[in-house]
Design a protein around this motif. Structure first.
Motif, PDB file in Angstrom:
ATOM      1  N   ARG A 140     -18.331 -13.250  30.952  1.00  0.00           N
ATOM      2  CA  ARG A 140     -19.270 -12.420  30.190  1.00  0.00           C
ATOM      3  C   ARG A 140     -18.784 -12.386  28.737  1.00  0.00           C
ATOM      4  O   ARG A 140     -17.813 -11.699  28.410  1.00  0.00           O
ATOM      5  N   PRO A 171     -18.611 -20.739  32.472  1.00  0.00           N
ATOM      6  CA  PRO A 171     -19.972 -20.168  32.458  1.00  0.00           C
ATOM      7  C   PRO A 171     -20.049 -18.778  33.071  1.00  0.00           C
ATOM      8  O   PRO A 171     -20.958 -18.004  32.752  1.00  0.00           O
ATOM      9  N   GLU A 200     -26.512 -11.100  34.337  1.00  0.00           N
ATOM     10  CA  GLU A 200     -26.219 -11.979  33.203  1.00  0.00           C
ATOM     11  C   GLU A 200     -26.591 -11.260  31.909  1.00  0.00           C
ATOM     12  O   GLU A 200     -27.529 -10.463  31.868  1.00  0.00           O
ATOM     13  N   LYS A 209     -18.106 -20.262  26.902  1.00  0.00           N
ATOM     14  CA  LYS A 209     -19.211 -20.313  27.851  1.00  0.00           C
ATOM     15  C   LYS A 209     -19.380 -21.713  28.443  1.00  0.00           C
ATOM     16  O   LYS A 209     -19.750 -21.860  29.616  1.00  0.00           O
ATOM     17  N   PRO A 218     -25.235 -13.704  25.382  1.00  0.00           N
ATOM     18  CA  PRO A 218     -24.009 -13.584  24.584  1.00  0.00           C
ATOM     19  C   PRO A 218     -24.257 -13.423  23.088  1.00  0.00           C
ATOM     20  O   PRO A 218     -23.318 -13.174  22.332  1.00  0.00           O
TER      21      PRO A 218
END
Length: 461
Positions: free
Chosen positions: A191, A188, A120, A184, A123
């Motif tokens: 990326r 979700p 993850e 997002k 962002p």
């Protein structure tokens, strides 16, 4: 039959075509050629490694179900990646989910999929910059609408890249973040990365210094939605531009989304390579202009509501009329107004607003006279000043005369008698009647109300 595999693949394509968009079908499936079907293995020839990666990521479930339905359960899939078009030379690899276990690996094929799950990433988005508080107006409607479309289907719209430009403070960064935030929320697993051009430049410089440019490239090529703010700052930085060119190409070719912002349109950006500028114009270039009066007022009212403030409407109107350049100044004015009121225990009124606004922007008091208002109204309706001063009862003349009287009462301190005398030598009762007629019409006639508002804007400009 020698062409059995072609017939089977044609039936597969019919199924696939019914389940994806025409654009996706033409891009990712039309170029595929069925090579053979032997010993329960279906071999497809694809133009490049990109095709394999993209199909395996986006369409493998659809492709597998279709093969099972058309060809038979347990059909295994392999790709032949074309390396040399002239000789037909290629390399054959199995579908990622059908690779032999390491202990059984006797085919000699090397798969590109042996890599750990991507971690993850942060962002770098500002969640307070979202579409809920990005108020729509004429100045930003195109860019905002395109942004929502992108957030719903990143990489799958015609707006790729989305190039948003406009003066400082008009909401480019807000929109860019809003696209990322909504993406997002809806996807979700995507990326998403927001980065300023300055930060990208610093990262690239560090990568060159540390001899990690390949790692830098590889990281950015894993992004699904890349948002680069203030891209005009790449001007004159050849190394950064070359690197971004390769990242842009990879992301665009693999169906990833790019969102770029700048302070001017691609046509007039100086110091950037032509090949980059050409690519910036591939998608949609959308300008965000200075907010008009209605949008400025709506932005203020929205912030007042969200912050639970109580500010008189005449104060809101005063700020909206005088703070005209950008959204940042509007919000800054509200904060300053509240601070002054709290610290010096003064009521929030127009007098305080005048004091606060004068410290933030240059306020040039516009003095409107009855004569000026009369002339602007006549010009708007393409009438002569003599026409509005006659006894004519033509509808357009009467209406223009009444609007001139109404606006003169609203925007000057002249008496009703002087207004009536200047506009056709009428008495004060005629002016009162005109004001009532205009007020009533504005409540029930949208087009009429719009005309009056447009004339007001001209007088305030």
């Amino acid at each position: 039959m020698s062409n059995q595999h072609e017939q089977l693949w044609s039936r597969c394509l019919s199924v696939i075509k019914d389940n994806i968009s025409e654009a996706s079908y033409n891009t990712w499936f039309a170029p595929i050629v069925a090579l053979k079907y032997e010993e329960n293995v279906f071999v497809l020839q694809v133009p490049s490694q990109f095709f394999v990666e993209y199909i395996e990521e986006k369409y493998i479930d659809l492709l597998r179900v279709t093969l099972y339905r058309v060809v038979g359960q347990g059909t295994r899939l392999e790709y032949r990646v074309l390396i040399d078009k002239s000789s037909g030379k290629g390399t054959q690899i199995p579908s990622a989910n059908e690779q032999p276990k390491p202990k059984q690996q006797v085919s000699g094929y090397i798969s590109p999929y042996h890599r750990p799950q991507l971690p993850e990433i942060d962002p770098q988005l500002n969640p307070s910059f979202n579409f809920n508080n990005l108020i729509e107006g004429n100045s930003n409607k195109l860019a905002r609408t395109a942004g929502i479309s992108i957030a719903n289907e990143p990489g799958k719209t015609i707006f790729n890249p989305l190039f948003v430009y406009g003066q400082s403070g008009v909401g480019k960064t807000h929109l860019a973040n809003a696209i990322g935030v909504m993406t997002k929320q809806l996807n979700p697993e995507k990326r998403v990365l927001y980065v300023s051009a300055n930060t990208f430049q610093i990262q690239y410089t560090d990568a060159v210094r540390n001899n990690t440019v390949n790692d830098f490239l590889n990281f950015y090529q894993t992004i699904d939605v890349l948002i680069v703010d203030d891209i005009q700052e790449f001007a004159g930085k050849t190394g950064t531009q070359n690197t971004f060119f390769h990242i842009f190409n990879h992301l665009h070719q693999t169906g990833k989304q790019l969102v770029l912002t700048a302070d001017r349109s691609p046509i007039v950006l100086a110091g950037l390579e032509q090949r980059l500028l050409t690519r910036f114009k591939w998608g949609l270039s959308a300008e965000i202009e200075k907010p008009d009066f209605e949008l400025r007022k709506a932005i203020l009212e929205n912030k007042i509501y969200r912050d639970g403030l109580e500010i008189p409407i005449d104060v809101v109107n005063y700020i909206a009329e005088n703070v005209v350049d950008n959204v940042r100044d509007l919000e800054g004015t509200l904060i300053s107004l509240l601070a002054h009121s709290t610290l010096v225990d003064m009521p929030i009124d127009v007098a305080l607003a005048e004091k606060v606004v004068s410290r933030i922007v240059n306020v040039t008091r516009k003095v409107n006279t009855v004569e000026k208002i009369r002339d602007v109204v006549c010009d708007y309706f393409s009438l002569s000043v003599d026409a509005i001063s006659t006894k004519s009862r033509k509808r357009e003349v009467v209406q223009a005369r009444q609007i001139a009287m109404y606006l003169s009462k609203q925007m000057t301190k002249n008496s009703l008698s002087s207004i009536g005398f200047t506009i056709g030598q009428r008495d004060h009762a005629t002016v009162l009647h005109a004001c009532k007629i205009v007020t009533d019409l504005m409540q029930i006639d949208k087009n009429f109300r719009s005309s009056v508002k447009e004339i007001e804007e001209k007088l305030k400009a």
